[in-house]
Scaffold this motif. Structure first.
Motif, PDB file in Angstrom:
ATOM      1  N   LEU A 281       3.907   7.716   2.431  1.00 26.46           N
ATOM      2  CA  LEU A 281       3.950   7.428   0.693  1.00 26.46           C
ATOM      3  C   LEU A 281       3.260   6.645   0.290  1.00 26.46           C
ATOM      4  N   THR A 282       3.071   6.286   0.298  1.00 30.95           N
ATOM      5  CA  THR A 282       1.515   5.264  -0.121  1.00 30.95           C
ATOM      6  C   THR A 282       0.601   5.653   0.138  1.00 30.95           C
ATOM      7  N   ASN A 283      -0.006   6.673   1.212  1.00 27.44           N
ATOM      8  CA  ASN A 283      -1.198   7.406   1.033  1.00 27.44           C
ATOM      9  C   ASN A 283      -0.942   8.491  -0.063  1.00 27.44           C
ATOM     10  N   GLN A 284      -0.167   9.372  -0.461  1.00 26.88           N
ATOM     11  CA  GLN A 284       0.279  10.101  -1.620  1.00 26.88           C
ATOM     12  C   GLN A 284       0.540   9.750  -3.288  1.00 26.88           C
ATOM     13  N   LEU A 285       0.612   8.626  -3.550  1.00 30.08           N
ATOM     14  CA  LEU A 285       1.307   7.697  -4.029  1.00 30.08           C
ATOM     15  C   LEU A 285       0.484   7.240  -4.926  1.00 30.08           C
ATOM     16  N   GLY A 286      -0.425   6.253  -4.238  1.00 35.81           N
ATOM     17  CA  GLY A 286      -1.867   5.749  -4.343  1.00 35.81           C
ATOM     18  C   GLY A 286      -1.849   4.332  -4.501  1.00 35.81           C
ATOM     19  N   ARG A 287      -2.411   3.672  -5.524  1.00 36.41           N
ATOM     20  CA  ARG A 287      -2.957   2.344  -4.794  1.00 36.41           C
ATOM     21  C   ARG A 287      -1.688   1.492  -6.122  1.00 36.41           C
ATOM     22  N   ASN A 288      -1.056   2.371  -7.301  1.00 30.52           N
ATOM     23  CA  ASN A 288      -0.324   1.714  -8.299  1.00 30.52           C
ATOM     24  C   ASN A 288       0.440   1.545  -7.520  1.00 30.52           C
ATOM     25  N   TYR A 289       1.633   2.122  -7.138  1.00 33.06           N
ATOM     26  CA  TYR A 289       2.690   1.656  -6.260  1.00 33.06           C
ATOM     27  C   TYR A 289       2.326   1.101  -5.008  1.00 33.06           C
ATOM     28  N   ILE A 290       4.077  -0.172  -5.013  1.00 36.22           N
ATOM     29  CA  ILE A 290       4.524  -0.539  -4.079  1.00 36.22           C
ATOM     30  C   ILE A 290       6.040   0.390  -3.304  1.00 36.22           C
ATOM     31  N   VAL A 291       5.219   0.428  -2.078  1.00 37.71           N
ATOM     32  CA  VAL A 291       6.103   1.015  -1.255  1.00 37.71           C
ATOM     33  C   VAL A 291       6.921   0.208  -0.081  1.00 37.71           C
ATOM     34  N   TRP A 292       8.103   0.129  -0.047  1.00 37.40           N
ATOM     35  CA  TRP A 292       7.918  -0.421   1.551  1.00 37.40           C
ATOM     36  C   TRP A 292       9.526  -0.295   1.511  1.00 37.40           C
ATOM     37  N   ASP A 293       9.862  -0.394   2.596  1.00 35.57           N
ATOM     38  CA  ASP A 293      10.895   0.137   4.149  1.00 35.57           C
ATOM     39  C   ASP A 293      12.149  -0.753   3.104  1.00 35.57           C
ATOM     40  N   LYS A 294      13.138  -0.595   3.001  1.00 36.39           N
ATOM     41  CA  LYS A 294      14.139  -1.026   2.643  1.00 36.39           C
ATOM     42  C   LYS A 294      15.351  -1.306   3.554  1.00 36.39           C
ATOM     43  N   GLY A 295      15.886  -0.398   4.520  1.00 35.13           N
ATOM     44  CA  GLY A 295      17.016   0.433   5.249  1.00 35.13           C
ATOM     45  C   GLY A 295      16.957   1.112   5.512  1.00 35.13           C
TER      46      GLY A 295
END
Length: 155
Positions: free
Chosen positions: A71-85
């Protein structure tokens, strides 16, 4: 400016990353458009439990970074993507090598982007099946991600 890794380079890096290498985890493929990945846990002496089956921690580890990376690579640099649980449900003993696949559809990515753009955060959930060589379900892993659009910088 930081350069983006290609899926092939990321696969190479993950395959020599000590936590994966030591656990017998191998990334078999990451698609060029970041919508698919396949991972194998090769059952061996270092990832087998007391009962001779796949160690649960290794099963869990093999699912860890993939939806975040995809998802980080699909959404791009304008998004923060982290594991939550995450959680795991063991179904049957892993007596052979096991595999899992990660898939993202264009519709899922569009929906995630839309929600992240509208809301302060979005926390989608994904389910990953871990199967053995005969196709038997060994475990289900449930992943919850935290996705947020980065704040726009003031000029």
């Amino acid at each position: 400016m930081r350069r983006k890794l290609s899926p092939n380079w990321l696969k190479r890096i993950l395959n020599v990353w000590p936590p994966f290498l030591g656990a017998g985890i191998k990334v078999l493929t990451i698609s060029e458009n970041w919508d698919y990945a396949k991972v194998r846990l090769k059952k061996g002496l270092l990832n087998t439990n007391y009962f001779g089956t796949a160690y649960g921690g290794s099963l869990f580890s093999m699912t860890d970074p993939f939806y975040v990376l995809m998802l980080t690579n699909q959404l791009g640099r304008n998004y923060i993507v982290w594991d939550k649980g995450a959680s795991i449900k063991y179904i049957s003993p892993g007596r052979s090598h096991v595999y899992c696949e990660f898939r993202l559809t264009k519709q899922q990515v569009d929906e995630i982007r839309r929600h992240a753009d509208i809301n302060e955060k979005y926390e989608p959930e994904f389910e990953v099946d871990i199967i053995d060589e005969s196709g038997e379900l060994v475990a289900k892993v449930f992943k919850k991600l935290h996705i947020k659009r980065k704040a726009k910088k003031a000029d």
